[in-house]
Design an enzyme around this catalytic site. Sequence first.
Site, short mmCIF file in Angstrom:
data_model
loop_
_atom_site.label_atom_id
_atom_site.label_comp_id
_atom_site.label_asym_id
_atom_site.label_seq_id
_atom_site.Cartn_x
_atom_site.Cartn_y
_atom_site.Cartn_z
N LYS A 9 36.04 33.89 35.49
CA LYS A 9 36.85 35.10 35.65
C LYS A 9 37.96 35.15 34.59
CE LYS A 9 35.90 35.34 40.61
NZ LYS A 9 36.47 35.62 41.97
N TYR A 49 30.68 43.95 43.00
CA TYR A 49 31.39 43.63 44.25
C TYR A 49 31.14 44.67 45.35
CZ TYR A 49 34.01 39.71 42.21
OH TYR A 49 34.38 38.49 41.67
N ASN A 112 40.54 32.85 41.46
CA ASN A 112 39.89 31.58 41.80
C ASN A 112 38.90 31.12 40.73
OD1 ASN A 112 37.95 33.46 42.35
ND2 ASN A 112 37.45 32.71 44.39
N HIS A 115 33.06 32.82 39.69
CA HIS A 115 32.21 33.43 40.71
C HIS A 115 30.82 32.85 40.57
CE1 HIS A 115 30.02 36.45 43.04
NE2 HIS A 115 29.12 36.40 42.08
N GLU A 126 22.51 39.97 40.65
CA GLU A 126 23.63 39.81 39.71
C GLU A 126 23.14 39.51 38.29
OE1 GLU A 126 26.03 36.90 41.79
OE2 GLU A 126 26.67 38.38 43.27
P1 CMP Z 1 34.04 35.77 44.47
O1 CMP Z 1 33.16 34.60 44.67
O2 CMP Z 1 34.13 36.35 43.11
O3 CMP Z 1 33.54 36.93 45.47
C1 CMP Z 1 34.40 37.84 46.08
C2 CMP Z 1 35.82 37.57 45.73
O4 CMP Z 1 36.75 38.23 46.56
C3 CMP Z 1 36.14 36.12 45.94
O5 CMP Z 1 35.52 35.37 44.94
C4 CMP Z 1 37.64 36.10 45.92
O6 CMP Z 1 38.18 35.94 44.63
C5 CMP Z 1 37.97 37.51 46.41
N1 CMP Z 1 38.63 37.50 47.72
C6 CMP Z 1 38.13 37.07 48.87
N2 CMP Z 1 39.04 37.22 49.85
C7 CMP Z 1 40.14 37.77 49.28
C8 CMP Z 1 41.42 38.16 49.76
N3 CMP Z 1 41.72 38.01 51.04
N4 CMP Z 1 42.30 38.68 48.88
C9 CMP Z 1 41.95 38.83 47.57
N5 CMP Z 1 40.76 38.48 47.06
C10 CMP Z 1 39.87 37.95 47.91
#
Ligand code: CMP
Length: 143
Positions: A9, A49, A112, A115, A126
């Site tokens: 990311k 998403y 985070n 992904h 994807e």
């Molecule tokens: P990812 O694996 O990219 O898939 C969905 C993403 O939503 C997840 O990683 C997180 O980065 C994001 N996400 C999930 N829960 C929350 C939350 N409560 N607030 C903000 N982002 C979130």
Amino acid sequence: MEKTFLMIKPDGVQRNLIGNIVEKFEAKGFKLVGAKLMQISDSLAEKHYGEHKERPFFGELVEFITSGPVFAMVWEGEDVIKTGRTMMGETDPKEALPGTIRGDFGLTIGKNVIHGSDSPESAEREINLFFNQDELVTYTKQD
Ligand code: CMP
């Protein structure tokens, strides 16, 4: 052979983590079969998403993933979807164990670092969203 879609990311790209993360998957024995540094459009982010469309954080999610370049990858290998997710650690870096990518490099659930597809169905969806078939390569890798 199983394939998965992984994406470093914007926070991971900006923090110079591409090399470190690629090295972990290479060292594990997985094969890189597609990769590109790219700026995601709003429409691609919304498609990617789509399953989170009704979540309160959807807008934030799209805003963040389009805030700078991402490094999109396709990796191949036995059980790469499940093992890749184990290597990434829990979605929330606060829960992710040390030694995992999010455990070592992530701080918040939004930023985070990486992904990864969570099932064979999402991997196929994807990969096809981010890559044309002619952007994926086939080759023999030394074990
Ligand atoms: P990812 O694996 O990219 O898939 C969905 C993403 O939503 C997840 O990683 C997180 O980065 C994001 N996400 C999930 N829960 C929350 C939350 N409560 N607030 C903000 N982002 C979130």
